[in-house]
Design an enzyme around this catalytic site. Sequence first.
Site, PDB file in Angstrom:
ATOM      1  N   ASP A 259       0.817  -1.208   0.000  1.00 28.73           N
ATOM      2  CA  ASP A 259       0.000   0.000   0.000  1.00 28.73           C
ATOM      3  C   ASP A 259       0.855   1.265   0.000  1.00 28.73           C
ATOM      4  OD1 ASP A 259      -2.634   1.438   0.572  1.00 28.73           O
ATOM      5  OD2 ASP A 259      -1.469   2.009   2.337  1.00 28.73           O
ATOM      6  N   GLU A 296       1.537  -0.140  -4.854  1.00 30.83           N
ATOM      7  CA  GLU A 296       0.688   1.005  -5.150  1.00 30.83           C
ATOM      8  C   GLU A 296       1.574   2.227  -4.977  1.00 30.83           C
ATOM      9  OE1 GLU A 296      -3.225   3.482  -3.607  1.00 30.83           O
ATOM     10  OE2 GLU A 296      -1.945   2.424  -2.208  1.00 30.83           O
ATOM     11  N   ASP A 321      -2.158   4.053 -12.004  1.00 29.53           N
ATOM     12  CA  ASP A 321      -3.277   4.974 -11.761  1.00 29.53           C
ATOM     13  C   ASP A 321      -3.580   5.843 -12.976  1.00 29.53           C
ATOM     14  OD1 ASP A 321      -3.720   4.059  -9.230  1.00 29.53           O
ATOM     15  OD2 ASP A 321      -2.720   5.690  -8.193  1.00 29.53           O
TER      16      ASP A 321
END
Length: 607
Positions: A259, A296, A321
């Site tokens: 994360d 991420e 993204d």
Amino acid sequence: MKIGANYLGNNQCEFTVWAPTLKQVAVQLVSPDKRLLPMQQSATGYWQTTATDIPPGTLYTYQLEGNIHRPDPASKYQPQGVHSPSQVIDESAFTWTDKDWQGVPLAETIIYELHVGTFTEAGTFEAIIPQLKQLKELGINALEIMPVAQFPGDRNWGYDGVYPYAVQNSYGGPEGFKKLIDACHKQGISVILDVVFNHLGPEGNYLRDFGPYFTSKYGSIWGDPLNFDDAYSDGVRHYFLENALYWFRDYHIDGLRLDAIQAIFEVTARPFLQEIADATYDLSQQLGRQLYLIAESDLNDARVLRPKELGGFGLNAQWCDDFHHALHALLTGENDRYYQDFGKCEQLEKSYRESFVYSGQYAPHRKRKHGSSAQDVPAHQFVVFSQTHDQIGNRILGDRLSKIVDFEALKLAAGTVLSSPYIPFLFMGEEYGEEAPFLYFVSHSDENLIEAIRKDKQQEFKIFEGRGEFQDPQSPDSFQKCKLNWELPTKGKHKILWEWHQHLIQLRRTIPALKKLDKTSLEVSSIEAEKILFLRRWTDDSQIFCILNFNQQQVAFTPELPQGNWKKILDSAEAKWMGPGSTLPEKITSDPELIVTPHSFALYELD
């Protein structure tokens, strides 16, 4: 070195805890017997003792400086929650049936993200198992599970976890999680676990009582960052490094999604991410199967993926993204927040070609130049999607694409993702157009903390003023609204959308030009004024051509295609997909003018 309570068999247990600045640490047994076990400190700050008459199920805390009692920072199970004693578990007690499991190669994965608590009505690991057959029929071969590390209460996204080693009690604990993973492997499905190495949640976070786990050197929106580079940071790095290996080794996890790695702050000669990549590679060699690390990252920094020999961190893949933002802006027309940096076909075109849209250009939302080029980074190192828990949940209504765009646009979104040269990713329920929201929810017990979270979210959602009413994150109703409606995939347009996704995945697996993940065997172009994009991919004798129309109007165009017979394989406008009726021919043999319906996706293959 293993940390926490390491059960050795025959009711023997070794307790190890890192507390370098304390003068006195002991194990306080709580149940079934009450005993105090003194611990000895090593030169590196670890306290340790081995004790007998410690059966699995024993509850314990650590007694610090003679008067403070805290759960184990490396607790393997918190059966009564974040403020209560830790429990000794026997990691070898579970009978695995996956000894021949080799995993799914990363380049072949179709990833499906789910939240355990809202995926089923029961909200447990074991309740997921009956759904695996349907996911397998869809074409899913990798589950990405949102964080399961113990958090306060029984409702949370998982990013407020405070015991990174302990599996959430309300989900079914260690036993339930292992049953799910074993069942996944039996179905040929890999398991990717979402882990948080950049912060811990606020409630039940007692790490400061043990040592300098945090640093005030850097600012963070989630409180003090973890100490990866200051005094005593070796112990902190080991704590999280061992945590990664623990999931791979003891839970047979196939990959970790790391994360928000941009919030791992450090200035060191050997970055933590590089260290974890090295350790994961070494364990892969020992186990004889490939283990994966997927980041991420908000950085658009190609170094995340480059090999260590080229100055990179050596991670296997990362979320892209930019692909999502470009696609979402085209589908919805939204131009607030980071979407103001997107909205043109040329940006999705660039993402197909190079992955990152922003590779050093000025980004209006950020008010600075952003990113580096990833043009030379292989396609199989990027994960792309039209929806995730973040992109849905960080909206005031937690509204999915199914509530924002029409049915034709949902099929177009799926075609855009599944025709890409990247690893595709679906968020639970996306495959059939789930309409339940995915809101932000918590179940804290501290009233001051609850009120602070409410105010923080209300401030964050001010940008959505006029789009809906604020949903209280603490309310059980906010959580309950997010449960999936499993009767929908058998009905009407939801059934058609499920079959559309299934067919796209099947084509991706059977057509060589779609199956091979390669950015170099690809041509992409667009007509900006018409909001239409063309994608051609090839490998050896296999070629495909896709028409993606993001226009809400019918568009006429003349394609530029290599000579040959192009046969239509798929068209979202056809009646079988509940479309308005196709205007495209079954075959293209020259360069005639074609007409394509609004918000549609069509795929041709060279005969």
